[in-house]
Motif scaffolding. Structure first.
Motif, PDB file in Angstrom:
ATOM      1  N   TYR A 313      64.993  56.232 143.755  1.00  0.00           N
ATOM      2  CA  TYR A 313      65.865  57.571 143.896  1.00  0.00           C
ATOM      3  C   TYR A 313      66.076  58.600 142.935  1.00  0.00           C
ATOM      4  CZ  TYR A 313      67.391  54.004 147.347  1.00  0.00           C
ATOM      5  OH  TYR A 313      67.395  53.073 148.253  1.00  0.00           O
ATOM      6  N   ARG A 314      65.414  58.243 141.783  1.00  0.00           N
ATOM      7  CA  ARG A 314      65.717  59.244 140.673  1.00  0.00           C
ATOM      8  C   ARG A 314      64.717  60.180 140.568  1.00  0.00           C
ATOM      9  NH1 ARG A 314      67.363  56.138 135.457  1.00  0.00           N
ATOM     10  NH2 ARG A 314      67.725  58.044 134.622  1.00  0.00           N
ATOM     11  N   SER A 315      64.899  61.400 140.218  1.00  0.00           N
ATOM     12  CA  SER A 315      64.046  62.268 139.970  1.00  0.00           C
ATOM     13  C   SER A 315      64.544  63.441 139.154  1.00  0.00           C
ATOM     14  CB  SER A 315      63.625  63.103 141.601  1.00  0.00           C
ATOM     15  OG  SER A 315      64.787  63.667 141.884  1.00  0.00           O
ATOM     16  N   ASP A 316      64.031  64.354 138.845  1.00  0.00           N
ATOM     17  CA  ASP A 316      64.506  65.502 137.683  1.00  0.00           C
ATOM     18  C   ASP A 316      65.585  66.057 138.292  1.00  0.00           C
ATOM     19  OD1 ASP A 316      62.385  65.094 136.354  1.00  0.00           O
ATOM     20  OD2 ASP A 316      61.233  67.072 137.130  1.00  0.00           O
ATOM     21  N   GLY A 317      65.936  65.943 139.711  1.00  0.00           N
ATOM     22  CA  GLY A 317      67.270  66.595 140.025  1.00  0.00           C
ATOM     23  C   GLY A 317      68.424  65.793 140.314  1.00  0.00           C
ATOM     24  N   ASN A 318      67.958  64.161 140.282  1.00  0.00           N
ATOM     25  CA  ASN A 318      68.908  63.285 140.434  1.00  0.00           C
ATOM     26  C   ASN A 318      69.155  62.576 139.028  1.00  0.00           C
ATOM     27  OD1 ASN A 318      69.025  63.800 143.003  1.00  0.00           O
ATOM     28  ND2 ASN A 318      67.460  62.211 143.718  1.00  0.00           N
ATOM     29  N   GLU A 319      70.173  63.180 138.583  1.00  0.00           N
ATOM     30  CA  GLU A 319      70.547  62.694 136.920  1.00  0.00           C
ATOM     31  C   GLU A 319      71.444  61.319 137.072  1.00  0.00           C
ATOM     32  OE1 GLU A 319      72.361  65.839 134.941  1.00  0.00           O
ATOM     33  OE2 GLU A 319      70.527  67.125 134.936  1.00  0.00           O
ATOM     34  N   ALA A 320      71.226  60.385 136.084  1.00  0.00           N
ATOM     35  CA  ALA A 320      71.967  59.205 136.175  1.00  0.00           C
ATOM     36  C   ALA A 320      72.230  59.092 134.604  1.00  0.00           C
ATOM     37  CB  ALA A 320      71.507  58.126 136.869  1.00  0.00           C
ATOM     38  N   ASP A 321      73.405  58.532 134.399  1.00  0.00           N
ATOM     39  CA  ASP A 321      73.727  57.935 132.900  1.00  0.00           C
ATOM     40  C   ASP A 321      74.024  56.651 133.101  1.00  0.00           C
ATOM     41  OD1 ASP A 321      74.524  57.680 130.160  1.00  0.00           O
ATOM     42  OD2 ASP A 321      76.496  58.463 130.579  1.00  0.00           O
ATOM     43  N   ILE A 322      72.976  55.822 132.662  1.00  0.00           N
ATOM     44  CA  ILE A 322      73.142  54.328 132.719  1.00  0.00           C
ATOM     45  C   ILE A 322      73.265  53.800 131.103  1.00  0.00           C
ATOM     46  CG2 ILE A 322      71.731  52.614 133.350  1.00  0.00           C
ATOM     47  CD1 ILE A 322      70.461  54.271 135.491  1.00  0.00           C
ATOM     48  N   GLY A 323      74.200  52.825 131.391  1.00  0.00           N
ATOM     49  CA  GLY A 323      74.188  51.972 130.042  1.00  0.00           C
ATOM     50  C   GLY A 323      75.535  51.032 129.854  1.00  0.00           C
ATOM     51  N   GLY A 324      75.368  50.143 129.071  1.00  0.00           N
ATOM     52  CA  GLY A 324      76.442  48.920 128.859  1.00  0.00           C
ATOM     53  C   GLY A 324      76.062  47.906 128.183  1.00  0.00           C
ATOM     54  N   ASP A 325      76.885  47.015 127.813  1.00  0.00           N
ATOM     55  CA  ASP A 325      76.931  45.827 127.286  1.00  0.00           C
ATOM     56  C   ASP A 325      75.641  44.822 127.296  1.00  0.00           C
ATOM     57  OD1 ASP A 325      78.995  46.770 125.607  1.00  0.00           O
ATOM     58  OD2 ASP A 325      80.384  45.473 126.572  1.00  0.00           O
ATOM     59  N   PRO A 326      74.980  44.212 126.681  1.00  0.00           N
ATOM     60  CA  PRO A 326      74.049  43.122 127.153  1.00  0.00           C
ATOM     61  C   PRO A 326      74.820  42.363 128.032  1.00  0.00           C
ATOM     62  CG  PRO A 326      74.125  43.515 124.651  1.00  0.00           C
ATOM     63  CD  PRO A 326      75.358  44.112 125.239  1.00  0.00           C
ATOM     64  N   ALA A 355      73.192  63.944 147.326  1.00  0.00           N
ATOM     65  CA  ALA A 355      72.626  64.580 148.589  1.00  0.00           C
ATOM     66  C   ALA A 355      72.229  65.861 148.540  1.00  0.00           C
ATOM     67  CB  ALA A 355      73.974  64.499 149.390  1.00  0.00           C
ATOM     68  N   SER A 356      71.137  66.265 149.556  1.00  0.00           N
ATOM     69  CA  SER A 356      70.679  67.706 149.721  1.00  0.00           C
ATOM     70  C   SER A 356      71.242  68.434 150.852  1.00  0.00           C
ATOM     71  CB  SER A 356      69.220  67.585 149.735  1.00  0.00           C
ATOM     72  OG  SER A 356      68.698  67.089 148.191  1.00  0.00           O
ATOM     73  N   ASP A 357      72.307  69.060 150.647  1.00  0.00           N
ATOM     74  CA  ASP A 357      72.915  69.522 151.916  1.00  0.00           C
ATOM     75  C   ASP A 357      73.323  71.030 151.749  1.00  0.00           C
ATOM     76  OD1 ASP A 357      74.821  69.717 149.614  1.00  0.00           O
ATOM     77  OD2 ASP A 357      76.252  68.209 150.431  1.00  0.00           O
ATOM     78  N   GLY A 358      72.606  71.434 150.629  1.00  0.00           N
ATOM     79  CA  GLY A 358      72.400  73.107 150.757  1.00  0.00           C
ATOM     80  C   GLY A 358      73.941  73.541 150.233  1.00  0.00           C
ATOM     81  N   GLU A 359      74.612  72.931 149.439  1.00  0.00           N
ATOM     82  CA  GLU A 359      75.935  73.223 149.170  1.00  0.00           C
ATOM     83  C   GLU A 359      75.976  73.386 147.578  1.00  0.00           C
ATOM     84  OE1 GLU A 359      79.085  70.882 150.467  1.00  0.00           O
ATOM     85  OE2 GLU A 359      78.613  71.020 152.540  1.00  0.00           O
ATOM     86  N   GLY A 360      74.923  73.744 147.146  1.00  0.00           N
ATOM     87  CA  GLY A 360      74.825  73.893 145.609  1.00  0.00           C
ATOM     88  C   GLY A 360      74.197  72.810 144.945  1.00  0.00           C
ATOM     89  N   ASP A 361      74.254  72.792 143.482  1.00  0.00           N
ATOM     90  CA  ASP A 361      73.573  71.913 142.676  1.00  0.00           C
ATOM     91  C   ASP A 361      74.093  70.285 142.904  1.00  0.00           C
ATOM     92  OD1 ASP A 361      72.347  73.983 141.414  1.00  0.00           O
ATOM     93  OD2 ASP A 361      73.765  74.207 139.795  1.00  0.00           O
ATOM     94  N   LYS A 362      73.435  69.575 142.667  1.00  0.00           N
ATOM     95  CA  LYS A 362      73.637  68.170 142.845  1.00  0.00           C
ATOM     96  C   LYS A 362      74.670  67.712 141.759  1.00  0.00           C
ATOM     97  CE  LYS A 362      69.429  66.662 145.056  1.00  0.00           C
ATOM     98  NZ  LYS A 362      68.081  65.903 145.082  1.00  0.00           N
ATOM     99  N   GLY A 363      75.176  66.848 141.878  1.00  0.00           N
ATOM    100  CA  GLY A 363      76.137  66.033 140.829  1.00  0.00           C
ATOM    101  C   GLY A 363      75.459  65.085 140.091  1.00  0.00           C
ATOM    102  N   THR A 364      76.268  64.398 139.420  1.00  0.00           N
ATOM    103  CA  THR A 364      75.839  63.226 138.315  1.00  0.00           C
ATOM    104  C   THR A 364      76.505  61.976 138.754  1.00  0.00           C
ATOM    105  OG1 THR A 364      77.668  63.839 136.936  1.00  0.00           O
ATOM    106  CG2 THR A 364      75.359  65.012 136.474  1.00  0.00           C
ATOM    107  N   ILE A 365      75.588  60.953 138.388  1.00  0.00           N
ATOM    108  CA  ILE A 365      76.110  59.636 138.428  1.00  0.00           C
ATOM    109  C   ILE A 365      76.094  58.801 137.221  1.00  0.00           C
ATOM    110  CG2 ILE A 365      75.555  57.467 139.456  1.00  0.00           C
ATOM    111  CD1 ILE A 365      74.287  58.891 141.830  1.00  0.00           C
TER     112      ILE A 365
END
Length: 431
Positions: A313-326, A355-365
């Motif tokens: 699901y990830r692409s240039d427009g679908n941003e995600a900040d991923i990280g955590g403890d081992p 979501a691509s719903d035409g309401e502006g830029d995508k959000g972040t996860i």
């Protein structure tokens, strides 16, 4: 030649020590018995020598007495028959003296040689005095013979000979007593020493038995270790085969699902949803496997699972900040967590931050996880103005999350505010 393992070297060294102790015990016993036998033999030899010496001393004394008796009888009666006793004494004396001298040569005691010399001197002097008197009688010089007999010289010579004989016998008796004491002491010591030696050898044999038992157990353990290694290899082979068959099964199920919706456009959304969930299950399964599909012990890494589930699901427009403890996940945890993450990612693409719903830029996860006490807390946060609070209707995704929470033995909470959704998943740490 490969070096021996430490365990084998220790067992070999212990065996050598046991054999060495046994050899020392046997050698000590042999030396002890030999010492006792030697002392007893020396005592027997000394006893025999003492008896011969005493016999020789008695013969020398008897020879002097017989010679003197014959001399006195001949002087008083002038009967030559008394000369037989005199001659017997003179014949016996050199034989007895020769025996005594021969026996003295076998002794290394300096007193023996000195006393034998005194006996010889005293005996020769006494016999010479008797011989001179007999010669005077035979020559008819009775007065001169009488004068010699009545003088004190004969008595002094006889006393000197008797004193030398007594002192020599006393020395021989002391040597005999010392040899007897040594033999008796050796005999008295040999029994407790033999008992001690036998106890030592018994202890050594017991230790050797323990070592033998340990060696046998070590051999059995080594055989079991080899069997366990072989069984582990077979288990790894079976696990790889099972993993391969599971992947084939997923592929077959995916193929069946897609074929079921072929030619039915109205079923395409349902087919895609089912296929996506099956693919999520496959990715969750892959996380618990080792590299290249090999069995990895049934454990997986949280970060790898998140990355694999979100990868489609990830692409240039679908941003995600991923990280955590081992965090290490068990196989029973990876599958439901993978399904939940897949459901959240699907919802994010359909209705949420991606979501691509035409309401502006995508959000972040943002997907973060950390240890909190004995639990692991994973937070899925979506930020986008178009995210709205749900109307209370519960769909399949909500039911799937509740089911996954029960399977994990943890909790899953969803919190909505305008423009934000936070899903917090609390699961027990894998043991």
């Amino acid at each position: 030649m490969p070096p021996r393992p430490p365990g084998k070297r220790r067992r070999l060294l212990s065996a050598l020590l046991v054999l060495g102790a046994m050899a020392l015990g046997i050698l000590f016993s042999v030396l002890l018995v030999w010492s006792t036998i030697s002392k007893e033999r020396a005592e027997r030899l000394q006893t025999a020598r003492y008896a011969e010496v005493v016999s020789a001393l008695r013969d020398i004394n008897r020879a002097a007495l017989n010679a003197e008796t014959g001399q006195r009888g001949y002087f008083i009666t002038l009967d030559r028959r008394y000369l037989a006793s005199y001659q017997f004494g003179r014949d016996l004396y050199p034989r007895a003296l020769g025996r005594l001298q021969g026996l003295s040569q076998a002794s290394d005691d300096a007193r023996i040689a000195r006393l034998v010399a005194e006996v010889e001197q005293a005996g020769d002097t006494k016999l010479e005095e008797l011989s001179r008197t007999v010669e005077l009688i035979e020559a008819g010089q009775i007065a001169d013979a009488q004068q010699r007999i009545l003088s004190n010289d004969g008595r002094l010579y006889m006393e000197r000979l008797g004193d030398a004989l007594s002192r020599l016998e006393a020395v021989e008796r002391s040597l005999q007593d010392r040899a007897s004491d040594q033999a008796f002491s050796a005999e008295r010591q040999v029994l407790p020493l033999l008992v001690l030696t036998l106890a030592l050898m018994a202890a050594v044999l017991g230790f050797g038995f323990v070592l033998a038992v340990r060696a046998a157990r070590a051999e059995v353990a080594a055989g079991r270790a080899a069997e366990l290694e072989e069984a582990r290899d077979r288990a790894d082979l079976l696990a790889r085969e099972l993993n391969h068959r599971v992947k084939n099964l997923f592929a077959v199920i995916l193929a069946i699902v897609r074929m079921s919706g072929r030619g039915k456009p109205e079923a395409a959304p349902v087919v895609d949803n089912i296929a996506a969930r099956i693919h999520a299950l496959l990715e969750a399964h892959n996380v618990t496997q080792g590299p290249d599909g090999e069995a990895g012990g049934g454990e997986g890494d949280m970060g790898v699972l998140v990355e694999k589930v979100l990868a489609p699901y990830r692409s240039d427009g679908n941003e995600a900040d991923i990280g955590g403890d081992p965090v290490t996940l068990s196989a029973s945890q990876a599958t439901p967590i993978g399904l939940v993450l897949h459901e959240l990612a699907t919802n994010a693409v359909k209705y949420g931050a991606w979501a691509s719903d035409g309401e502006g830029d995508k959000g972040t996860i943002a997907i973060h996880w950390q240890h909190e006490g004995s639990d692991v807390v994973l937070r899925w946060t979506e930020i986008r103005p178009s995210i709205r609070v749900p109307d209370g209707h519960e769909g399949f995704g909500s039911m799937l999350m509740r089911s996954a929470a029960r399977q994990l033995g943890g909790e899953i909470d969803r919190n909505f505010t305008e423009g934000r959704m936070v899903v917090e998943m609390r699961i027990p740490q894998a043991g």
